[in-house]
Design an enzyme around this catalytic site. Structure first.
Site, short mmCIF file in Angstrom:
data_model
loop_
_atom_site.label_atom_id
_atom_site.label_comp_id
_atom_site.label_asym_id
_atom_site.label_seq_id
_atom_site.Cartn_x
_atom_site.Cartn_y
_atom_site.Cartn_z
N GLY A 1 35.59 42.66 52.19
CA GLY A 1 35.90 43.14 50.84
C GLY A 1 36.57 44.51 50.88
O GLY A 1 37.38 44.83 50.00
N GLU B 1 40.03 43.95 51.43
CA GLU B 1 40.61 43.35 50.22
C GLU B 1 40.87 44.41 49.15
O GLU B 1 41.86 44.33 48.42
CB GLU B 1 39.67 42.25 49.69
#
Ligand code: 3H9
Length: 670
Positions: free
Chosen positions: A102, A105
């Site tokens: 994440g 991301e």
């Protein structure tokens, strides 16, 4: 509660800072703080650009894995990253440490990325049985290309900042000590540039050849795992459909994996591995003993491999042998192994020399006096080990740790010959010792707490996963191997073949079955060496010189390339023993093999836990994953038993007449 996110103004640049130790995981409070900070930056007319950075040792290391499987608070990560990307003011990720999962991301949703030279970027979700579920599989190929996206997503290895920069994933490498200042300067350079570059708006062409080659090259590595194929499918989708469709596909695939057993197993192992280093009754701040030089007794395969662990970690080693020839051979093997590693590009020539330079070979036992830890690595014989420990007791300095690398023997019995049983410990390395990740640290009845704590710390330094085991024959791993072998041998007599039993184990996900393992290790291991004394199939094989792969004959026949094939001679020997023992024959099903070879391992694991010889069920799982190649997607034997259902395992064991451990029956395994 104060938010882990704070903001600072540097003129027209808003710095958004996360302080969520230890690894800035993107838990609910972080996501909420980031959402508020981005909104603040967008709403404030005097802000022209934003920088996101983290305090502490790393940029966001991913979603907070502890939240998985529980109801999650908003904003969800996919929504948050879309919001970051939608900002009409440029957002810059300032990366140090590891931008993982994440975290990567979030960085991909930012319009620009700057990173320190030592930073790494990666999408390791696949190692948790998952995929990047916040747009990562769709943005990454658009930014870095299909091939690199496949590598990063389906294999999960992080890449260095420079490689990321070469691929366009990082826009600028900045100073190691000036990340924030350099990121602000970068922000000022790009603040007026329009259009703002958004990864989701880019296009990436399909590359079927790269996909086919990648899938082919990694077929073996991915065997049995669900997540790699899902990662590949998502990356391929990014080349075929618009972003908004791709993320829907990604979301659906992510949820499928998240709800599945494999990801639960892999997440279990992630935490189990970290938990294993914790010792229940030894406080985390125990003062450790300094280990500046290690002694190794025995320069054979085991001793040499053990020595390499320390040399590679920069810890000098004194290695002792009985004869010059054995010493030279051992030293030569270590050098050859290092040089082979260097030839593959995994070590630099000067690192080889540095490691070899830290090795002191000697025939003089007294040289061990200067060592802080001495590991005896001679063959498995209690009398020999006792003799060595008696000598060590007279030579080693006070406070030195005396360790035995044994696979089975009683550490308390060895410790009893010394005047310092508190300093004696077992270190069970797995072969090849320089490669295998597992280390069983065997705690004797009198082993001092600081000795155990020092061993666990040292294990990390030499990049091992260590598990504490109590004194019991075979410790955790080999003790569980025994019932499996006993049953496999019985099944042969009852009608199964080595091929069938091995096939069931390989289909289950093990790297090899019990008979393939016997052939690899040597059928003659533990053999009494009397060819006239034949008491079972294994004795018969050993008596005929069928010692396994090294003789091109064992439970299988082997050609020059060591390719195995079923052996007519072995079938004959088994048939003879079936007759001789009068064993009733029946058709053995694959399910029966599972119930009789794998369930008894679970049962033995439960007994080990009941006897307090392992600290926790997850430690048993770690032993089997890292020591014996139990498939990580099944989470280790104890986790697997839970997913099978304890009731089913108990019923299977009872059906075949096993005495079932109480904790397994009661379902109280911890
Ligand atoms: C993800 O991001 C999904 C998204 O794509 C989509 C969502 C929709 N969460 O390893 P260490 C703990 S999935 C919670 O010993 P190191 C760890 O348990 C995530 N906790 O340190 C340990 O706790 P304790 C993708 C975490 O320096 C402590 O932090 N990301 C997390 O050797 C220290 O860890 C990953 O898979 C986490 N994400 O290594 C990265 N990470 O002290 C996973 C760590 O109580 N993390 N903890 O035992 C790592 O690879 C390593 O921790 C890292 C640091 C390399 C970062």
């Amino acid at each position: 509660m104060t938010s882990p996110i704070r903001t600072e103004r540097h003129g027209d640049v808003l710095i958004i800072i996360s302080d969520n130790p230890p690894v800035n995981a993107l838990g609910a409070a972080v996501r909420q703080g980031l959402e508020a900070a981005i909104k603040q930056g967008v709403a404030d007319a005097s802000v022209e650009a934003m920088v996101i950075r983290c305090d502490g040792r790393t940029f966001f290391a991913g979603a907070d894995i502890t939240e998985f499987g529980k109801p999650m608070a908003e904003p969800f990560l996919p929504t948050l990253v879309d919001m970051v990307e939608a900002s009409d003011k440029p957002v810059i990720a300032a990366i140090h440490g590891t931008a993982l999962g994440g975290g990567c991301e979030v960085a991909l949703a930012c319009h620009y990325r700057v990173a320190t030279p030592s930073a790494k970027l990666g999408t390791p979700e696949v190692k948790l049985g998952l995929l990047p579920g916040a747009g990562g599989t769709q943005r990454l190929p658009r930014v870095a290309g299909v091939r690199l996206a496949l590598e990063m997503c389906a294999k999960g290895e992080p890449i260095a900042a420079q490689k990321a920069a070469d691929a366009g994933l990082v826009d600028r490498i900045v100073g190691e000590g000036s990340l924030e200042a350099d990121a602000i300067a970068f922000a000022r350079e790009v603040k007026a540039a329009r259009p703002i570059p958004r990864a989701s708006e880019r296009e990436v062409a399909p590359d079927p050849e790269a996909v086919a080659a990648f899938t082919r090259e990694n077929g073996r590595r991915f065997r049995g795992f669900d997540a790699p194929a899902a990662n590949i499918a998502c990356v391929v989708k990014a080349t075929a459909v618009p972003y908004h469709e791709g993320v829907q596909f990604e979301r659906a695939e992510f949820m499928k994996l998240m709800m599945g057993t494999q990801s639960a197993a892999q997440r279990h192992i992630f935490f189990a591995e970290r938990q294993a280093s914790k010792i229940d009754d030894v406080s985390a701040d125990t003062q450790l003993r300094a280990i500046n030089r290690v002694g190794v007794i025995g320069a054979g395969t085991m001793g040499g491999g053990i020595a390499m662990n320390f040399l590679s970690a920069g810890i000098p080693v004194t290695i002792v042998e009985m004869a010059q020839e054995a010493l030279d051979r051992g030293q030569g093997t270590i050098r050859k192994t290092y040089e082979a590693t260097a030839a593959k590009g995994r070590m630099k020539p000067d690192q080889v020399e540095a490691a070899m330079g830290a090795l002191t070979p000697t025939l003089d036992f007294a040289a061990l006096a200067e060592c802080d830890l001495v590991i005896e690595a001679v063959y498995e014989n209690m009398d020999v080990k006792k003799e060595i420990f008696t000598r060590l007791d007279g030579i080693c300095k006070p406070g030195a740790i005396l360790a035995s690398n044994t696979s089975y023997l009683n550490i308390d019995e060895i410790a009893a010959v010394t005047q310092r049983p508190q300093d004696v410990v077992g270190m069970h390395f797995f072969s090849p010792a320089n490669v295998m990740k597992l280390l069983e640290v065997v705690r004797g009845a009198q082993t001092a707490p600081d000795v155990i704590a020092t061993m666990m710390d040292l294990a990390k330094k030499i990049r091992k996963v260590a598990v504490v085991a109590g004194v019991t024959y075979g410790f955790i791993g080999n003790r569980m191997l025994m019932p499996r072998q006993v049953e496999a041998n019985k099944l042969l007599l009852e009608g199964a073949t080595p091929e069938q039993i091995d096939r069931v184990h390989v289909a289950f996900g093990m790297p090899m079955g019990p008979f393939q393992m016997a052939d690899l290790a040597g059928v003659d291991i533990g053999w009494h060496r009397d060819p006239t004394r034949i008491e079972n199939v294994r004795d018969a094989l050993a008596a005929e010189g069928r010692w396994g792969q090294k003789k091109q004959a064992g439970f299988y026949d082997y050609d020059e390339k060591r390719t195995p094939s079923a052996s007519a001679r072995v079938a004959e020997i088994i048939a003879e023993w079936r007759e001789k023992t009068g064993t009733p024959q029946h058709e053995v099903t694959d399910q029966e093999i599972v119930e009789r070879t794998l369930y008894p391992m679970v049962n033995e694991g439960a007994l080990i836990l009941e006897e307090g010889k392992a600290q926790r069920a997850s430690d048993v799982d770690v032993v089997w994953i890292y020591g014996y190649g139990w498939p990580v997607y099944r989470g280790g034997p104890m986790f697997w038993a839970k997913t099978e259902g304890y009731g089913k395992v108990v019923a299977g064991l009872e059906k075949h007449g096993f005495a079932v451990a109480q904790s397994l029956k009661a379902g109280t395994i911890k």
